[in-house]
Scaffold this motif. Structure first.
Motif, PDB file in Angstrom:
ATOM      1  N   SER A   2      89.582 110.143  69.853  1.00 61.42           N
ATOM      2  CA  SER A   2      90.316 111.003  68.924  1.00 61.42           C
ATOM      3  C   SER A   2      91.538 110.288  68.352  1.00 61.42           C
ATOM      4  O   SER A   2      91.930 110.549  67.222  1.00 61.42           O
ATOM      5  N   GLN A   3      92.139 109.388  69.121  1.00 58.36           N
ATOM      6  CA  GLN A   3      93.285 108.639  68.606  1.00 58.36           C
ATOM      7  C   GLN A   3      92.867 107.698  67.484  1.00 58.36           C
ATOM      8  O   GLN A   3      93.652 107.382  66.603  1.00 58.36           O
ATOM      9  N   LEU A   4      91.620 107.256  67.514  1.00 52.62           N
ATOM     10  CA  LEU A   4      91.107 106.387  66.454  1.00 52.62           C
ATOM     11  C   LEU A   4      90.549 107.176  65.285  1.00 52.62           C
ATOM     12  O   LEU A   4      90.067 106.605  64.313  1.00 52.62           O
ATOM     13  N   GLU A   5      90.574 108.507  65.389  1.00 57.12           N
ATOM     14  CA  GLU A   5      90.035 109.397  64.369  1.00 57.12           C
ATOM     15  C   GLU A   5      88.549 109.154  64.143  1.00 57.12           C
ATOM     16  O   GLU A   5      88.057 109.150  63.020  1.00 57.12           O
ATOM     17  N   ALA A  41      90.892 105.509  59.729  1.00 52.60           N
ATOM     18  CA  ALA A  41      89.636 106.037  59.209  1.00 52.60           C
ATOM     19  C   ALA A  41      89.305 105.484  57.831  1.00 52.60           C
ATOM     20  O   ALA A  41      88.144 105.325  57.501  1.00 52.60           O
ATOM     21  N   LYS A  42      90.290 105.167  57.026  1.00 48.40           N
ATOM     22  CA  LYS A  42      90.003 104.648  55.692  1.00 48.40           C
ATOM     23  C   LYS A  42      89.215 103.355  55.764  1.00 48.40           C
ATOM     24  O   LYS A  42      88.274 103.158  55.015  1.00 48.40           O
ATOM     25  N   ALA A  43      89.590 102.469  56.670  1.00 47.44           N
ATOM     26  CA  ALA A  43      88.881 101.199  56.808  1.00 47.44           C
ATOM     27  C   ALA A  43      87.440 101.440  57.244  1.00 47.44           C
ATOM     28  O   ALA A  43      86.511 100.800  56.742  1.00 47.44           O
ATOM     29  N   LEU A  44      87.232 102.386  58.152  1.00 54.77           N
ATOM     30  CA  LEU A  44      85.881 102.696  58.607  1.00 54.77           C
ATOM     31  C   LEU A  44      85.058 103.279  57.466  1.00 54.77           C
ATOM     32  O   LEU A  44      83.888 102.940  57.287  1.00 54.77           O
ATOM     33  N   ASP A  45      85.654 104.146  56.677  1.00 56.99           N
ATOM     34  CA  ASP A  45      84.940 104.737  55.547  1.00 56.99           C
ATOM     35  C   ASP A  45      84.529 103.677  54.531  1.00 56.99           C
ATOM     36  O   ASP A  45      83.415 103.700  54.002  1.00 56.99           O
TER      37      ASP A  45
END
Length: 108
Positions: A2-5, A41-45
């Motif tokens: 959850s901390q990493l979203e 999360a932006k980088a993952l997206d």
């Protein structure tokens, strides 16, 4: 997580992102992958979109290679060429339709 979203369904994508394809994540792969994910999360997206585009692009290229081979075989059997064939209208329409089908039926 959850901390990493990250959600539960993101774990497989995260593993695939970190892994080099051998099914195991080495310390080096983990560190390099984590560095690429900076920004939350932006980088993952962004990575997800890049991955999806790469898969779609490969699928389209493979279909176009098959079409080119089929077109060349069909062309070598023709004895005369019509003006519509010179323009390639039918070929372009068929290619557009196939490319759209690839996107519609893609794994992503």
């Amino acid at each position: 997580m959850s901390q990493l979203e990250l959600e539960y369904h993101d774990l497989l994508s995260l593993f695939e992102f970190l892994d080099n394809g051998d099914g195991e994540i080495t310390l080096t792969e983990f560190i390099e992958g984590a560095a690429r994910l900076r920004g939350g999360a932006k980088a993952l997206d962004i990575w997800r979109m890049e991955t999806k585009l790469e898969v779609l692009f490969e699928e389209v290229l493979n279909i176009l290679k098959v079409l080119k081979v089929q077109h060349n075989k069909a062309g070598s059997r023709r004895t005369s060429v019509t003006s519509a064939e010179v323009k390639g209208d039918d070929s372009v329409t068929a290619t557009q339709s196939i490319v759209q089908d690839v996107f519609n039926n893609s794994l992503y």
